[in-house]
Design a protein around this motif. Sequence first.
Motif, PDB file in Angstrom:
ATOM      1  N   UNK A   1      -5.509   2.946  -4.119  1.00 11.49           N
ATOM      2  CA  UNK A   1      -6.238   2.311  -3.024  1.00 11.49           C
ATOM      3  C   UNK A   1      -5.233   1.801  -1.990  1.00 11.49           C
ATOM      4  N   UNK A   2      -5.680   1.656  -0.763  1.00  7.88           N
ATOM      5  CA  UNK A   2      -4.785   1.184   0.293  1.00  7.88           C
ATOM      6  C   UNK A   2      -4.171  -0.164  -0.078  1.00  7.88           C
ATOM      7  N   UNK A   3      -4.955  -1.038  -0.686  1.00  7.70           N
ATOM      8  CA  UNK A   3      -4.425  -2.368  -1.020  1.00  7.70           C
ATOM      9  C   UNK A   3      -3.358  -2.304  -2.120  1.00  7.70           C
ATOM     10  N   UNK A   4      -3.269  -1.152  -2.834  1.00  9.20           N
ATOM     11  CA  UNK A   4      -2.236  -0.992  -3.847  1.00  9.20           C
ATOM     12  C   UNK A   4      -0.845  -0.868  -3.239  1.00  9.20           C
ATOM     13  N   UNK A   5      -0.777  -0.558  -1.937  1.00  5.21           N
ATOM     14  CA  UNK A   5       0.534  -0.376  -1.306  1.00  5.21           C
ATOM     15  C   UNK A   5       1.408  -1.615  -1.474  1.00  5.21           C
ATOM     16  N   UNK A   6       0.784  -2.781  -1.376  1.00  5.39           N
ATOM     17  CA  UNK A   6       1.561  -4.023  -1.513  1.00  5.39           C
ATOM     18  C   UNK A   6       2.132  -4.144  -2.919  1.00  5.39           C
ATOM     19  N   UNK A   7       1.328  -3.789  -3.932  1.00  8.13           N
ATOM     20  CA  UNK A   7       1.803  -3.873  -5.317  1.00  8.13           C
ATOM     21  C   UNK A   7       2.920  -2.883  -5.596  1.00  8.13           C
TER      22      UNK A   7
END
Length: 559
Positions: A343-349
């Motif tokens: 998911x796009x929000x996984x980029x931060x992780x």
Amino acid sequence: MRLPIALPLCATIALVGGCATNHSATPSATSSIELSFLGRYESGVFGASAAEIVTYDAQAQETFVVNANSGKIDVLSLKNPALPTKTSTLDVSKDVTNLTGIELGAANSVSVHNGIMAVAIEAKIKQDRGYIAFYKVDDHRFITAVQVGALPDMVTFTHDGKQVVVANEGEPNDEYTIDPEGSVSIITLPNDIAALRQKDVTEVSFRDFNNGGTRAAERPAGLRIFGPNASVAQDLEPEYITVSEDNRYAFVSLQENNAIAKIDLTKKSVQTIWALGAKDYNQTGNELDISDKDKSIQLTNWPVLGLYMPDSIASYSVSGKTYLVTANEGDSRDYKGFSEEYRVKDLADLNSQLALTNTLKHSIEGKLEDDKNLGRMKITSTLGAKDCELVKGAPTNCTFTQLYGYGARSFSIWNGETGEQVFDSGSDFERITAEQLGEKGFNTSNDNNKSDDRSDDKGPEPEALTLGQINGRTYAFIGLERVGGIMVYDITTPMKSQFVQYLTSRNFDAKVDTSAAGDLGPEGMKFVPKENSPTGQALLIVGNEVSGTTSVYGISSKK
């Protein structure tokens, strides 16, 4: 219900094929047909693929249905299309085992021509070679079988009945330690089908396109080859086949690879491979709802791309030119041993960053980790990223310059000579279902009634597709696998295709695992022209994977 439309930023994003598009949801003034529900056969099996691919024989007035749950072929009488009735079941795997001594798995596909039926059957271990079994339609008698490639997923006859063409998908195992080659089998049929032998099977391989192969330089830019340690031949996964009107070519969708292969059936070789590029969701007419957590219908432009990744493919001829029609479902590789899905929000992780132009960056600031916005979108880690490090198999410390999702939430038409796209339905499917179903049914999945459930993934997810000619005009029927229902378009003039009708038999107020829910998960379709119909009315037969039902629609001329 809100349907905001943002202004495009098309000029600021790079895209194969540019920003041109051509779509219209305006009903066609020249179209004069209407689909209506007639009846269904219920297997009583929910969520277990009890009705998938369907075909029809006019002389027997029977429909043959792939029941993946049982691994067999269900035979339905269609003498009364309003009341399809199961008359028998063919244990195709057992028949082949009795002939060969080799234990097989489930049936995947079925096709009928001139009194002969062909059935594609996978091996018990999917990575092993499968079989095509042949039957007489009139008495359902097993004739013979021949071996083909790994995981034969689709089988079809040429229009003249002289050849059978098979898409051998060659999927890896879940650990991704065994990855068979994808291929296309061409079976040349003798006059007496009982005389068929293994020597009549030619396996068309893609090995020449491997690195160092004689045709490696012919691989198109944009062809997705990304499986771990896979050669090109291993990575390509033939999904679905259509044969040109003159029987010269077979066109094969390579879904995960976002491509189409053109096979010369005379030379029995690959003529070319076309990479299909990506759809620009930041362009007017390509709006989408990108989150399943915003609790509303938000059809908006976003600076993201969608890989077409067609499943079903069909073809037709206009003024001597072949055109291809694709249902742009999309499909990620998501295995235990390898997954491209994030998911796009996984980029931060993953300690990754997004590096877009200033204009595009401004349009998504603060939304990358927001579940109500771009954060929920599923993307591939294999495109749009650079300088990645693999940490426990996960792409880490990447710089993403573009975001690619799966599928295009549309159907497209392509030139069969050049591979150029000449039409795409844009955002029609989401907009039309939003207008007709409202928030209650919008982007639901096929196994629950949760509104907006599939917006972060592939939306309505067009999968099933068939074409039919009525009163001199050509129509495309597209099944929406998730939300359900059938889209009808007049495609007589490819570049000016027009929306005709959307019809669904689904009841969003009923529990999905009950008969009252109607038809869920259209997987396969067959058009029956009026001259072959038991009633003299053109029909559309649909296999619905999740509800386990086979439904029949009548096609009438409007008054």
